[in-house]
Motif scaffolding. Structure first.
Motif, mmCIF file in Angstrom:
data_model
loop_
_atom_site.group_PDB
_atom_site.id
_atom_site.type_symbol
_atom_site.label_atom_id
_atom_site.label_comp_id
_atom_site.label_asym_id
_atom_site.label_seq_id
_atom_site.Cartn_x
_atom_site.Cartn_y
_atom_site.Cartn_z
ATOM 1 N N MET A 1 3.355 9.951 -2.744
ATOM 2 C CA MET A 1 3.802 9.639 -4.101
ATOM 3 C C MET A 1 3.718 10.867 -5.005
ATOM 4 N N VAL A 2 2.650 11.634 -4.898
ATOM 5 C CA VAL A 2 2.502 12.842 -5.711
ATOM 6 C C VAL A 2 3.564 13.866 -5.322
ATOM 7 N N LEU B 1 3.534 13.801 -15.058
ATOM 8 C CA LEU B 1 2.982 12.505 -14.679
ATOM 9 C C LEU B 1 2.347 11.813 -15.884
ATOM 10 N N VAL C 1 0.848 -1.187 0.000
ATOM 11 C CA VAL C 1 0.000 0.000 0.000
ATOM 12 C C VAL C 1 0.887 1.242 0.000
ATOM 13 N N PHE C 2 0.570 2.165 -0.895
ATOM 14 C CA PHE C 2 1.329 3.412 -0.978
ATOM 15 C C PHE C 2 0.462 4.576 -0.531
ATOM 16 N N ASN C 3 1.102 5.573 0.048
ATOM 17 C CA ASN C 3 0.431 6.800 0.421
ATOM 18 C C ASN C 3 0.375 7.681 -0.818
ATOM 19 N N GLY C 4 -0.833 7.968 -1.314
ATOM 20 C CA GLY C 4 -1.000 8.721 -2.550
ATOM 21 C C GLY C 4 -0.415 10.108 -2.490
ATOM 22 N N ALA C 5 -0.633 10.801 -1.387
ATOM 23 C CA ALA C 5 -0.117 12.167 -1.254
ATOM 24 C C ALA C 5 1.410 12.174 -1.252
ATOM 25 N N ASP D 1 1.090 17.724 -13.722
ATOM 26 C CA ASP D 1 0.140 16.880 -14.434
ATOM 27 C C ASP D 1 0.716 16.425 -15.771
#
Length: 67
Positions: free
Chosen positions: A8-9, A35, A2-6, A32
């Motif tokens: 990773m961004v 990515l 499980v990755f933390n989305g915030a 954007d």
């Protein structure tokens, strides 16, 4: 895994800024756009390749001489 989305961004934004700074790119791309270039475009090409291979192996072209 499980990755933390915030997280990773955030890492992607910092990485994109660093790469653009190193490349001396005078016009910065938005996060954007970066990515999309790094993830969306390659996966679109892989999808096209997979579809082509699937069509070739699962539905071979018919031989007009065999009729």
């Amino acid at each position: 895994m499980v990755f933390n989305g915030a997280l990773m961004v955030g890492v992607a934004n910092v990485s994109a800024d660093a790469c653009q700074y190193i490349a001396c790119n005078p016009e910065r791309l938005s996060s954007d756009q970066v990515l999309r270039l790094l993830f969306v475009f390659p996966f679109q090409q892989l999808r096209r390749l997979a579809l082509c291979l699937w069509t070739f192996f699962c539905f071979p072209p018919s031989n007009p001489n065999s009729l």
